[in-house]
Design an enzyme around this catalytic site. Structure first.
Site, PDB file in Angstrom:
ATOM      1  N   GLY A  16      64.090 -24.039  20.742  1.00 49.35           N
ATOM      2  CA  GLY A  16      62.611 -23.635  20.590  1.00 49.35           C
ATOM      3  C   GLY A  16      62.883 -22.123  19.983  1.00 49.35           C
ATOM      4  N   GLY A  18      60.032 -20.261  19.564  1.00 45.00           N
ATOM      5  CA  GLY A  18      59.058 -19.380  20.074  1.00 45.00           C
ATOM      6  C   GLY A  18      59.349 -18.179  20.126  1.00 45.00           C
ATOM      7  CG  PHE A  19      56.520 -15.319  21.617  1.00 45.79           C
ATOM      8  CD1 PHE A  19      56.335 -14.097  20.810  1.00 45.79           C
ATOM      9  CD2 PHE A  19      55.200 -16.032  21.814  1.00 45.79           C
ATOM     10  CE1 PHE A  19      55.227 -13.995  20.230  1.00 45.79           C
ATOM     11  CE2 PHE A  19      54.119 -15.752  21.038  1.00 45.79           C
ATOM     12  CZ  PHE A  19      53.961 -14.681  20.249  1.00 45.79           C
ATOM     13  CB  VAL A  84      65.819 -31.522  21.393  1.00 45.54           C
ATOM     14  CG1 VAL A  84      66.969 -31.914  22.560  1.00 45.54           C
ATOM     15  CG2 VAL A  84      66.331 -30.256  20.589  1.00 45.54           C
ATOM     16  CD  GLU A 176      41.379 -14.965  22.574  1.00 42.68           C
ATOM     17  OE1 GLU A 176      41.825 -14.085  22.975  1.00 42.68           O
ATOM     18  OE2 GLU A 176      42.059 -16.221  22.176  1.00 42.68           O
ATOM     19  CG  ASP A 305      54.901 -21.458  27.860  1.00 44.22           C
ATOM     20  OD1 ASP A 305      54.474 -20.321  28.594  1.00 44.22           O
ATOM     21  OD2 ASP A 305      53.888 -21.292  26.670  1.00 44.22           O
ATOM     22  CB  ALA A 320      52.905 -13.726  24.079  1.00 45.79           C
TER      23      ALA A 320
END
Length: 423
Positions: A16, A18-19, A84, A176, A305, A320
């Site tokens: 991953g 991501g963050f 994966v 949003e 997450d 995040a």
């Protein structure tokens, strides 16, 4: 197989980009290890601004950057683009869907989350969620195409359905999306069509709970509701969706005709968690230990997450800042495991929640401080520009937002790969 047989440094595989995964990788930049970052995409995505791509405010490269470029100067890290297929904790191998396998000494699983439809996966084709750039481009295409199809239609009922937009979920993403959609209809498109008036578009925000932005204090939630209503958004709280299909959305006994439903109601953990064969929570996340390692698998860590961890009687949120902090802590835990030292338990530091609703409208919760309106909007804007990766991204986003503020125009209103609504 892993093609570094002569390299005796500990091999860390990070799943991953991501963050959590990226922050862990960068935290290990000066360690005597070798790192392989595996991601099905070739880029790191700044997810908090993904809704801006979905609503044509920004283009995809504005909020994403190639992983190889980000890590180009980190000599102990390499990037492998691939999906994966599974993890074998007995042989310590990560298996890719192309048949290759990557051996590891330590594994960090940070593959994030996906959409959850609460047992109604058949809704996915009619109500796309927002997690990837592909999702954002699909949503943007459906929103813009709805106005185009309404312009071409001679049927009043069909026009009304095409100009009705339903967003399911009253969290930050739903709020949003709803606020921005209302601004697009009321301002951006108002003089561009000849047969329809985009200002007549109906934007509904459907929340099953008692209020929107439930993670915020009641006072800020109420202010957000008022700001949404001022923009023309119809907010329905206590409204659980019972059906979504090609002709609309159903709330109990009420059916709403719409061709555009957007899903912002729930997430589910990556299915890779099941590859570890360890206890999971109800959302499918891995129940990790305080150092973020997996019980019974001291060489495997989970962050972001996908990790389930309680702190002060509450779960660490899937946001995040938490993912970044977990990534750095997982790196420290792996370093401690390699050197034989102890590591402190992970402690999430909450720096506040932010949600924007529209032009000069946002809410910010920071400790005991609660802000709303214009000052919260400026705070939200500056924070997001600051946390974007790369000078180019910050500059482009700032210029796009400045232009959009003065002109009400949205620069990325291009329909790509046009599609008919699935039946």
């Amino acid at each position: 197989m892993d093609h570094s047989p002569g390299d005796t440094r500990p091999h860390i595989v990070v799943i991953g980009g991501g963050f959590a995964g990226l922050w862990a990788t960068r935290a290990l930049a000066r360690d005597d290890v070798r790192i392989t970052v595996v991601d099905r995409s070739n880029h790191h995505l700044f997810q908090p601004l993904l809704y801006q791509v979905a609503t044509a405010g920004l283009s995809a490269p504005d909020i994403a950057a190639p992983l190889r470029h980000i890590l180009r100067r980190q000599r102990n890290a390499t990037v492998r683009m691939g999906t994966v297929a599974g993890i074998d904790t007995e042989t310590r191998e990560v298996h890719l869907d192309d048949g290759d396998a990557i051996g590891y000494d330590f594994l960090l699983l940070a593959s994030g989350a996906t959409h959850a439809y609460f047992g109604h996966d058949e809704w996915a084709r009619y109500a796309p969620g927002l997690k990837t750039l592909d999702d954002a481009l699909l949503i943007r295409r459906r929103i813009l195409s709805a106005f185009e199809r309404a312009e071409a239609s001679d049927d009043d009922a069909e026009r009304r359905a095409l100009l009705t937009f339903a967003i399911v979920g009253g969290g930050p993403t739903g709020v949003e999306l709803a606020g921005t959609l209302a601004e697009i209809a009321r301002h951006t498109l108002k003089r561009e069509f000849r047969r329809i008036d985009p200002r007549q578009a109906r934007v509904l925000l459907l929340e099953a709970g008692p209020r929107v932005l439930s993670a915020f204090p009641q006072t800020l939630s109420t202010k957000a509701l008022r700001q949404l209503q001022k923009l023309g958004v119809e907010v329905r709280t206590g409204s659980a969706v019972t059906r979504i299909d090609a002709v609309g959305v159903t709330l109990g006994d009420e059916s709403i005709a719409t061709h555009t439903v957007l899903w912002a109601a729930g997430v589910a953990a990556s299915p890779l968690a099941r590859s570890l064969h360890v206890p999971l929570d109800r959302a499918g996340r891995v129940l990790v230990q305080p150092d973020l390692s997996v019980p019974g698998l001291p060489q495997v860590f989970v962050a972001g997450d996908l990790a389930s961890l309680q702190q002060d009687g509450k779960p660490v949120p899937g946001v995040a800042p938490a993912a970044k902090q977990m990534g750095r802590h997982a790196a420290a835990s792996i370093r401690a495991r390699i050197t034989g030292h102890a590591t402190a338990p992970f402690r999430y530091r909450d720096y506040g929640n932010l949600a924007t609703i529209g032009r000069m409208a946002a809410v910010v919760h920071f400790g005991r401080l609660g802000l709303s309106g214009a000052i919260a909007w400026w705070f939200w804007l500056l924070a997001h520009i600051f946390f974007l990766i790369g000078f180019r991204n910050r500059l482009v986003v700032m210029l796009n937002w400045t232009w959009a503020y003065w002109s009400y125009q949205r620069a990325a209103r291009i329909i790509l790969n046009n599609e008919e609504r699935p039946e």
